[in-house]
Design an enzyme around this catalytic site. Sequence first.
Site, mmCIF file in Angstrom:
data_model
loop_
_atom_site.group_PDB
_atom_site.id
_atom_site.type_symbol
_atom_site.label_atom_id
_atom_site.label_comp_id
_atom_site.label_asym_id
_atom_site.label_seq_id
_atom_site.Cartn_x
_atom_site.Cartn_y
_atom_site.Cartn_z
ATOM 1 C CG ASP A 1 77.196 -2.118 -18.567
ATOM 2 O OD1 ASP A 1 76.197 -1.534 -19.006
ATOM 3 O OD2 ASP A 1 78.243 -2.283 -19.221
ATOM 4 C CG ASP B 1 72.849 1.124 -24.129
ATOM 5 O OD1 ASP B 1 72.713 2.170 -24.785
ATOM 6 O OD2 ASP B 1 73.372 0.103 -24.607
HETATM 7 N N1 GLY Z 1 74.274 -2.144 -23.385
HETATM 8 C C1 GLY Z 1 74.818 -2.626 -24.566
HETATM 9 C C2 GLY Z 1 73.870 -3.054 -25.616
HETATM 10 O O1 GLY Z 1 72.683 -2.841 -25.572
HETATM 11 O O2 GLY Z 1 74.357 -3.605 -26.573
#
Ligand code: GLY
Length: 391
Positions: A115, A175
């Site tokens: 992330d 993501d």
């Molecule tokens: N990256 C996590 C979400 O979109 O919930």
Amino acid sequence: MHKKLYGAFALMVAGFMAEAQAVKTAQVFADAEKQTQVMLTNVAEIRTTKPELVAPRTLENGELKMVPSKDWTSGFFAGELWMLYAFTKKPEWKTKAETYTALIEKEKFNGGTHDMGFKVYCSYGTGYQITKEAAYKDVIIQSAKTLSTRFNPTVGCIRSWDHHKEQWGYPVIIDNMMNLELLFAATRLTGDSSFYKIAVSHANTTMKNHFRPDYSSYHVIDYDTLTGKAVKKNTHQGYAHESAWARGQAWALYGYTMCYRETKNIAYLQQAEHVAKYILTHPNLPADKVPYWDFNAPAIPNEPRDASAAGVIASGLLELAKYSKNKKEYLSVTNTILQSLTKSYRSPIGDNKGFLLLHSTGSKPANSEVDVPLNYADYYYLEALLRQNKK
Ligand code: GLY
């Protein structure tokens, strides 16, 4: 009407419309400033006893939930402050943005998650684009180095999660496309192409394995690290393995649009256009164009919406409109989304601890953050408004 006269009239109307739009954006930003002042007061109060909490994330039973810098959403609040500064040019927003950006810095050494882009690029990256501050550049580069350690050349992707080891050996989630922006930026800032190559490999591998023939995307792909093969196609936050989780589709649209900007590879442009078509022609996309949390959620229309997905889609489409032959359609849908969010999804000023938007969904299967404000909904809403204002 005479042709020339008609042309002049059409130009005048377009001018008036653009003006009306600009006025509306100014009003929305003025409201966002007031609401963010409310948020800052609440955040400051919590931080007096819990300084390790750096950003507001959501409301839990009406109470403000703050997160430490390691949380994937920690960079969005600083990013919002930068966007308030970008629009208003008021120095007080710059000062606040600098303060909340600095709280994310230690993440540049955190190799335990994919992330990094969300955390560091939305805070430091947004700040760097505005200020060109040399110290921010160093944080971006170090963060890209740390993120690169999660790349496995046999798989061709950056590993997303280290959790759920019993379920997935090498999980990569859609993501993760969003984290590539940090890598592209690091190559631009250093001239070191290794970051760029990792980003391209990740985007290509994801294009091969994450999509169904209709260009909807799976959420989680699990890879075999010995062969590099995709071995499981699952979901985690969606309704079912074979469903289309709304925010996942939004990440894909935004991610491939950004990859086209950075590489000019036409395959990425086409991928983004295909994903946009899937979203925009889906029979379950409501008239206000704010998706339900999953396009295949079983009880539609009695399912929660996800305003965060709408914000990401709007921002992504505004960029895609710059490159695509479908510009007119994308701008029109974006306008609908932003009008819907502005008119029907905003919090009254002074309420909801200072969040801008209501009605987002974090993870419905976990019954977590359902129909609540989320900081990333606010972030992508502001980004889309800024992009719309610039176009
Ligand atoms: N990256 C996590 C979400 O979109 O919930």
